[in-house]
Each structure stands twice: as C-alpha cells, then as structure tokens.
Design an enzyme around this catalytic site. Structure first.
Site, PDB file in Angstrom:
ATOM      1  N   HIS A  74       0.728  -1.130  -0.258  1.00  0.00           N
ATOM      2  CA  HIS A  74       0.044   0.028  -0.038  1.00  0.00           C
ATOM      3  C   HIS A  74       0.858   1.182  -0.018  1.00  0.00           C
ATOM      4  O   HIS A  74       0.744   2.107  -0.626  1.00  0.00           O
ATOM      5  CB  HIS A  74      -0.946  -0.040   1.285  1.00  0.00           C
ATOM      6  CG  HIS A  74      -1.743  -1.271   1.217  1.00  0.00           C
ATOM      7  ND1 HIS A  74      -2.115  -1.866   2.533  1.00  0.00           N
ATOM      8  CD2 HIS A  74      -2.242  -1.979   0.291  1.00  0.00           C
ATOM      9  CE1 HIS A  74      -2.819  -2.844   2.155  1.00  0.00           C
ATOM     10  NE2 HIS A  74      -2.936  -3.276   1.036  1.00  0.00           N
ATOM     11  N   ALA A 130      14.601  -8.713  -0.438  1.00  0.00           N
ATOM     12  CA  ALA A 130      15.477  -8.515  -1.472  1.00  0.00           C
ATOM     13  C   ALA A 130      14.926  -7.202  -2.242  1.00  0.00           C
ATOM     14  O   ALA A 130      13.847  -6.683  -2.082  1.00  0.00           O
ATOM     15  CB  ALA A 130      15.395  -9.586  -2.520  1.00  0.00           C
ATOM     16  N   GLN A 181      13.583  -6.006  -4.866  1.00  0.00           N
ATOM     17  CA  GLN A 181      13.099  -6.404  -6.141  1.00  0.00           C
ATOM     18  C   GLN A 181      13.037  -5.348  -7.068  1.00  0.00           C
ATOM     19  O   GLN A 181      12.888  -6.126  -8.290  1.00  0.00           O
ATOM     20  CB  GLN A 181      11.432  -6.774  -5.476  1.00  0.00           C
ATOM     21  CG  GLN A 181      10.545  -7.146  -6.448  1.00  0.00           C
ATOM     22  CD  GLN A 181       9.497  -7.904  -5.947  1.00  0.00           C
ATOM     23  OE1 GLN A 181       9.381  -8.783  -5.036  1.00  0.00           O
ATOM     24  NE2 GLN A 181       8.374  -7.556  -6.593  1.00  0.00           N
ATOM     25  N   ASP A 222      -6.385   4.534   0.714  1.00  0.00           N
ATOM     26  CA  ASP A 222      -6.267   3.353  -0.226  1.00  0.00           C
ATOM     27  C   ASP A 222      -7.573   2.511   0.293  1.00  0.00           C
ATOM     28  O   ASP A 222      -8.473   2.784   1.262  1.00  0.00           O
ATOM     29  CB  ASP A 222      -5.043   2.627   0.083  1.00  0.00           C
ATOM     30  CG  ASP A 222      -4.785   2.316   1.366  1.00  0.00           C
ATOM     31  OD1 ASP A 222      -5.677   1.769   2.361  1.00  0.00           O
ATOM     32  OD2 ASP A 222      -3.541   2.234   1.780  1.00  0.00           O
ATOM     33  N   TRP A 229      -0.525  -7.056  -6.530  1.00  0.00           N
ATOM     34  CA  TRP A 229      -0.471  -6.231  -7.725  1.00  0.00           C
ATOM     35  C   TRP A 229       0.674  -5.383  -7.936  1.00  0.00           C
ATOM     36  O   TRP A 229       1.118  -4.886  -9.051  1.00  0.00           O
ATOM     37  CB  TRP A 229      -1.772  -5.317  -7.478  1.00  0.00           C
ATOM     38  CG  TRP A 229      -1.946  -4.479  -9.026  1.00  0.00           C
ATOM     39  CD1 TRP A 229      -2.039  -3.310  -9.212  1.00  0.00           C
ATOM     40  CD2 TRP A 229      -2.432  -5.116 -10.153  1.00  0.00           C
ATOM     41  NE1 TRP A 229      -2.323  -2.976 -10.583  1.00  0.00           N
ATOM     42  CE2 TRP A 229      -2.460  -4.237 -11.347  1.00  0.00           C
ATOM     43  CE3 TRP A 229      -2.444  -6.496 -10.495  1.00  0.00           C
ATOM     44  CZ2 TRP A 229      -2.749  -4.397 -12.696  1.00  0.00           C
ATOM     45  CZ3 TRP A 229      -2.802  -6.899 -11.981  1.00  0.00           C
ATOM     46  CH2 TRP A 229      -2.854  -5.885 -12.925  1.00  0.00           C
ATOM     47  N   ASN A 230       1.409  -4.900  -7.108  1.00  0.00           N
ATOM     48  CA  ASN A 230       2.702  -4.253  -7.101  1.00  0.00           C
ATOM     49  C   ASN A 230       3.912  -5.106  -7.827  1.00  0.00           C
ATOM     50  O   ASN A 230       4.452  -4.711  -8.708  1.00  0.00           O
ATOM     51  CB  ASN A 230       3.150  -3.638  -5.761  1.00  0.00           C
ATOM     52  CG  ASN A 230       2.248  -2.676  -5.374  1.00  0.00           C
ATOM     53  OD1 ASN A 230       2.165  -1.546  -5.599  1.00  0.00           O
ATOM     54  ND2 ASN A 230       1.649  -3.006  -4.059  1.00  0.00           N
TER      55      ASN A 230
HETATM   56  N1  UDP Z   1       9.021  -6.079  -1.784  1.00  0.00           N
HETATM   57  C1  UDP Z   1      10.384  -5.922  -2.302  1.00  0.00           C
HETATM   58  N2  UDP Z   1      11.124  -7.039  -1.520  1.00  0.00           N
HETATM   59  C2  UDP Z   1      11.006  -8.156  -1.139  1.00  0.00           C
HETATM   60  C3  UDP Z   1       9.321  -8.416  -1.251  1.00  0.00           C
HETATM   61  C4  UDP Z   1       8.660  -7.345  -1.464  1.00  0.00           C
HETATM   62  O1  UDP Z   1      10.947  -4.936  -2.564  1.00  0.00           O
HETATM   63  O2  UDP Z   1      11.791  -9.026  -0.661  1.00  0.00           O
HETATM   64  C5  UDP Z   1       8.347  -5.015  -2.375  1.00  0.00           C
HETATM   65  C6  UDP Z   1       7.728  -5.301  -3.803  1.00  0.00           C
HETATM   66  O3  UDP Z   1       8.677  -4.823  -4.897  1.00  0.00           O
HETATM   67  C7  UDP Z   1       6.599  -4.760  -4.039  1.00  0.00           C
HETATM   68  C8  UDP Z   1       6.022  -4.670  -2.558  1.00  0.00           C
HETATM   69  O4  UDP Z   1       7.203  -5.020  -1.801  1.00  0.00           O
HETATM   70  O5  UDP Z   1       6.592  -3.430  -4.359  1.00  0.00           O
HETATM   71  C9  UDP Z   1       4.967  -5.915  -2.305  1.00  0.00           C
HETATM   72  O6  UDP Z   1       3.790  -5.503  -2.855  1.00  0.00           O
HETATM   73  P1  UDP Z   1       2.797  -6.367  -3.622  1.00  0.00           P
HETATM   74  O7  UDP Z   1       1.530  -5.901  -4.075  1.00  0.00           O
HETATM   75  O8  UDP Z   1       3.451  -7.188  -4.672  1.00  0.00           O
HETATM   76  O9  UDP Z   1       2.329  -7.557  -2.370  1.00  0.00           O
HETATM   77  P2  UDP Z   1       1.991  -7.516  -1.056  1.00  0.00           P
HETATM   78  O10 UDP Z   1       3.313  -7.513  -0.202  1.00  0.00           O
HETATM   79  O11 UDP Z   1       1.051  -6.309  -0.765  1.00  0.00           O
HETATM   80  O12 UDP Z   1       1.283  -8.805  -0.890  1.00  0.00           O
END
Ligand code: UDP
Length: 490
Positions: free
Chosen positions: A18, A357, A359, A115, A377-378
């Site tokens: 979020h 990590a 990502q 949100d 979704w991110n």
């Molecule tokens: N993320 C990251 N490193 C990790 C795991 C997640 O940077 O090891 C970031 C990822 O790039 C994304 C967010 O955390 O921007 C996760 O959002 P997403 O909507 O994919 O999933 P949620 O964690 O909300 O289920």
C-alpha cells in the site's frame, strides 16, 4: 484564479504493497501536477525497510512524509487473524493520531486520498471539509468487483457461492468461483458484512484512482465508466493512473527488513555475472509465506530445473500472509529450513536471499528472465514494466483474480494449480521450464514486453494515465474554484 496550490493528504495503510504505490502517486502529484503533498503513514512497527524507502523519497523530493506513531494491534488480535482484520484495527487505532496530525497543519488539506483500508477516515475528512478520493492499489477488474458488490443481484451471488457459478460483473469478465474474493465465500459472517460496508463507502467517494492503465484493461475501464454497466454506481469518476511502481535508484546501499540484511550490490553484482534473461526470481511479496513442505518442494524444483535463480526465502509459516505485519522481526535470516545441502549444491546457479530483496532492482536487471510471484498487484506491475513473464502463484487477497488475468487474459504468465494445498515439485519444474526454456515462454516474453511499452506510454506526458491524473487534478481545482466563488458570494 486559485491563489494557493491544492494540497493533497495521502494516507497509506500498513503493508509495503500500500505504501509503495501511494508514495509514487504522491511524487507524481507533486512533480507533474503542482500539488503540495503530505503522506501520512500508518504503521504497526518500526520497519527499517519502510524507513529507508521513505528516506529515499524525502531525499528525492519535497514530499512531506508524516509517520504516525506505530500502533500495537497484536495484543488485540487472536491467533492467525485474517489480514484485513489486522489492517482495519490498525487504521481504527490510528484515527485519532491522524486527526490531530491534520489539525496541527496550518491549512487543512484540500483532498484526502486513501487506499482501500482508509474508509474509516472518511467521516472525519468530510467533517473537516476535505474531498475524498480512493486510490485502488490494484487493477480495474478488482475495482469493478468492489463497485458491483453493494448492488449485486442476490440470486446471482447465491448461485456463485452455493453452486460455484461464475460471478457476473456487468461489462467485465466474470469471476470464477475458484478465483473469488474471500468475503463472498464467508457470506453471513462478520467479514462479509464488513466487506459490503467498505464497498458502499468506496462508491460514495468523490473519485477513484486506479493503479492500472487504459490499454491494459480497456473493456473493464469502459464498463466502470459506462452508465449502462457500472458507471451509475460510483458517485465520482474513475481515473486509471498507473502503472505506478517504485523507480529504481542508483545501485548501492543495503536493503533492510525482517530482521535480515542483504547488500543490494551483492545481489546485483551476482546478476551482472549471469547471461541475459537467464535468471528466475522467486518471491512472494512483503508478507507471503509458505509451509515447510511447500518450501521443500520449491527447493527441489529449482534445483532440478537447472535454471539460475534468486530466491527470497522466509521461515515456514502455516498462514499464507505470515510476515505481512512482521516487517522488522521475522527471524535471524538463516535458511536452516531448506533441504540439507541445497545452498551448497546450487551455489553456482542460485542465490538465496533471506527475508527481503531489492525487488524493483532485481526485476529491472537485464539478467532476470522470469518471476515466480504471488501476484500482489505491485509485484505484477513491476514484472510487466520490466518485461518479465511470470509463474502466477497466488496466496491471498485478490491475487487469484490477478493470476487469472495474467494467465488467461493477458497471456504473460503460466499459473500454478492447487495453490490452496502443496504444489508438487514436478508441477513447479514444468512451470519454470515453460517460461524459461520453452517456445511458449518466448511468446510470453514478447507479449509482456509489448505491455511494458504500453505502460511506459500511458505514463508519458501524452499518455492516457498522465491525462487521467491531469483530469483528476483539474476536476479538483474546479471544485475548489466553485467553492471559493460560493464563499465570496455569500
Ligand atoms: N518487495 C521488495 N522485496 C521483497 C518483497 C517485496 O522490495 O523481498 C516489494 C515489492 O517490490 C512490491 C511490494 O514489496 O513493491 C509488495 O507489494 P505486492 O502488492 O506485490 O504484494 P503484498 O506484499 O502487498 O502482498
């Protein structure tokens, strides 16, 4: 003429999924549309990952970031509470903090952008004379389902829940029972009532921003706007403004989180040494966790696939969203739960990263060629915007709908079956090979690169999402103008 700049207050609920898109929205409003922007962040802990992302943000721009004091909800929740319940409680506890933070500002902001979990705040912001917008940090199809929920035909819903028929959404692809949102299955229970109340609040706001773009979901966006389909339900207009994803910063520093640390440079240097598009990245988002048995199956599949990989590992957990709130304290980072000898046997082809990590940087790296993802979704947008095909492995929230869209509609992912239970190593192995080795994967790569180009175009200054956010800001300014005219006339 407006004398002062409009001031947007953005409220991010707990969860990196979020916070990250909210920050990106704030940056665009500030830098491209001349707004003053304050971002209020609700937290349940003092995560260093989050602080770092916010630190980078305030270094880069003059966004005003207000961290509300962390609220401790864990003592008020039972064991393994549904994710939504925990977030909702944190928002409720933070409400007085938000109110006093807003009242302590020199001028109350013009508009509050929340949100999906910020609805509790709506009565307060209306009291203070602010406009209310929702930023859906998901796609248009999910937004359509949320929009339709308060007016849904009860017979249809009965057939969906009891007979497992697809859920009809006017003008949109129906939602298969297997992919449906959890509240529908929990009809009659408090979670369902809470869901319906939330959807009614969402359709009552002055505008809905969505993290998608026109060319990704043209039919659904049309249905959301068309008064013959869903356009009559929401009070305010719908503005697709995405894909808003975290932009990659220069490669240095350390990513912290979950009690573990990993050098950004270390992962990226390792990726530098791998051939183009040869590495599959494996991660289940900020909170996704797997059972011990599932981790073993995945480890064996990666080893047997003989593909290069970067795998973000977390300790086994019975709940699929086991580390969602636990950003800071998730263990010591030692992957002792992997099959014995795994790291040693795969050290030439694989990198195991404990807990967290970088990502966005990994997906942007030219050596990354595939992504096993939980379809948050991110993560989905980050994969698309870097032209990376996916193995869709949904765990919770609206992720099954996202997986269906990626695999069946957009053709940029293959989907794991049986994710409710344990997905066996043979299946995982086949899925990995389908996107990394086989012809089918090549075709998907082409398609996802096309989507990347269309996403880039949408955000450019002639693009549909740029125009859509411009329109939202113009609508706001017109409202302010009317208001100030009304005030001077009276
Ligand atoms: N993320 C990251 N490193 C990790 C795991 C997640 O940077 O090891 C970031 C990822 O790039 C994304 C967010 O955390 O921007 C996760 O959002 P997403 O909507 O994919 O999933 P949620 O964690 O909300 O289920």
């Amino acid at each position: 003429m407006l004398i002062t700049k409009p001031h947007a207050a953005l409220l991010a609920s707990p969860g990196m999924g979020h916070l990250i898109p909210m920050v990106e929205l704030g940056k665009r409003l500030l830098t491209l549309h001349g707004f003053d922007v304050s971002i209020f962040v609700v937290t349940t802990d003092s995560s260093t990952t989050r602080s770092q992302i916010l630190q980078q943000t305030s270094n880069q721009s003059s966004l005003n970031v207000v961290m509300l004091p962390p609220v401790d909800v864990s003592s008020k929740l039972g064991p393994n509470p549904p994710l939504e319940v925990g977030i909702h409680l944190a928002m409720a506890e933070s409400l007085p903090l938000l109110r006093s933070a807003i009242l302590s500002m020199k001028v109350v902001p013009t508009v509050l952008i929340i949100d999906l979990f910020g609805i509790l705040v709506l009565p307060m912001s209306r009291d203070l004379g602010m406009l209310n917008y929702v930023f859906m940090t998901s796609n248009a199809w999910f937004t359509a389902t949320i929009t339709y929920a308060p007016v849904i035909d009860k017979d249809m819903e009965d057939r969906h829940v009891n007979n497992r028929e697809p859920l009809f959404i006017p003008g949109c692809k129906p939602v298969q029972y297997e992919d449906t949102l959890e509240p529908f299955v929990l009809r009659g229970q408090p979670m369902y009532e809470g869901f319906i109340k939330a959807t009614k609040d969402i359709i009552s706001v002055d505008g809905i921003l969505i993290n998608t773009w026109h060319d990704l979901e043209p039919t659904t966006i049309k249905a959301l706007r068309d008064s013959e389909h869903l356009g009559w339900i929401s009070k305010g207009p719908v503005y697709p403004v995405g894909p808003l994803v975290r932009t990659v910063t220069p490669r240095s520093g350390t990513e912290h989180g979950h009690g573990a640390e990993v050098k950004v440079d270390e992962v990226l240097r390792w990726l530098d040494g791998q051939p183009t598009e040869s590495v599959i990245y494996v991660s289940f988002g900020s909170g996704g966790t797997l059972s011990a048995e599932q981790i073993t199956e995945l480890a064996w599949a990666l080893e047997l696939s003989r593909q290069r990989f970067v795998w973000v590992v977390r300790p086994p957990n019975g709940s699929a969203s086991g580390t969602f709130f636990d950003v800071a304290n998730g263990g010591d980072g030692t992957p002792g739960y992997l099959p014995e000898g795994f790291v040693k046997r795969t050290h030439n082809v694989g990198l195991v990263v404990p807990m967290w990590a970088p990502q966005a940087e990994i997906l942007a790296h030219p050596s990354t060629g595939g992504f096993i993802t939980h379809c948050g979704w991110n993560s989905t947008l980050e994969s698309i915007i870097n032209g990376v095909p996916m193995v869709a492995w949904p765990l919770y929230a609206e992720q099954k709908m996202n997986a269906a869209m990626l695999a069946e509609e957009l053709g940029v992912a293959v989907r794991a079956k049986g994710t409710e239970g344990v997905v066996g190593r043979e299946q995982i192995l086949k899925l990995v090979r389908r996107i990394m080795v086989e012809k089918e994967g090549k075709a998907m790569r082409e398609k996802v690169k096309e989507l990347k180009r269309s996403g880039d175009k949408a955000l450019s200054n002639v693009g549909s999402s740029y125009n859509s956010l411009s329109q939202a800001t113009k609508d706001l300014e017109n409202y302010l103008l009317e208001k100030s005219r009304g005030a001077s006339a009276s």
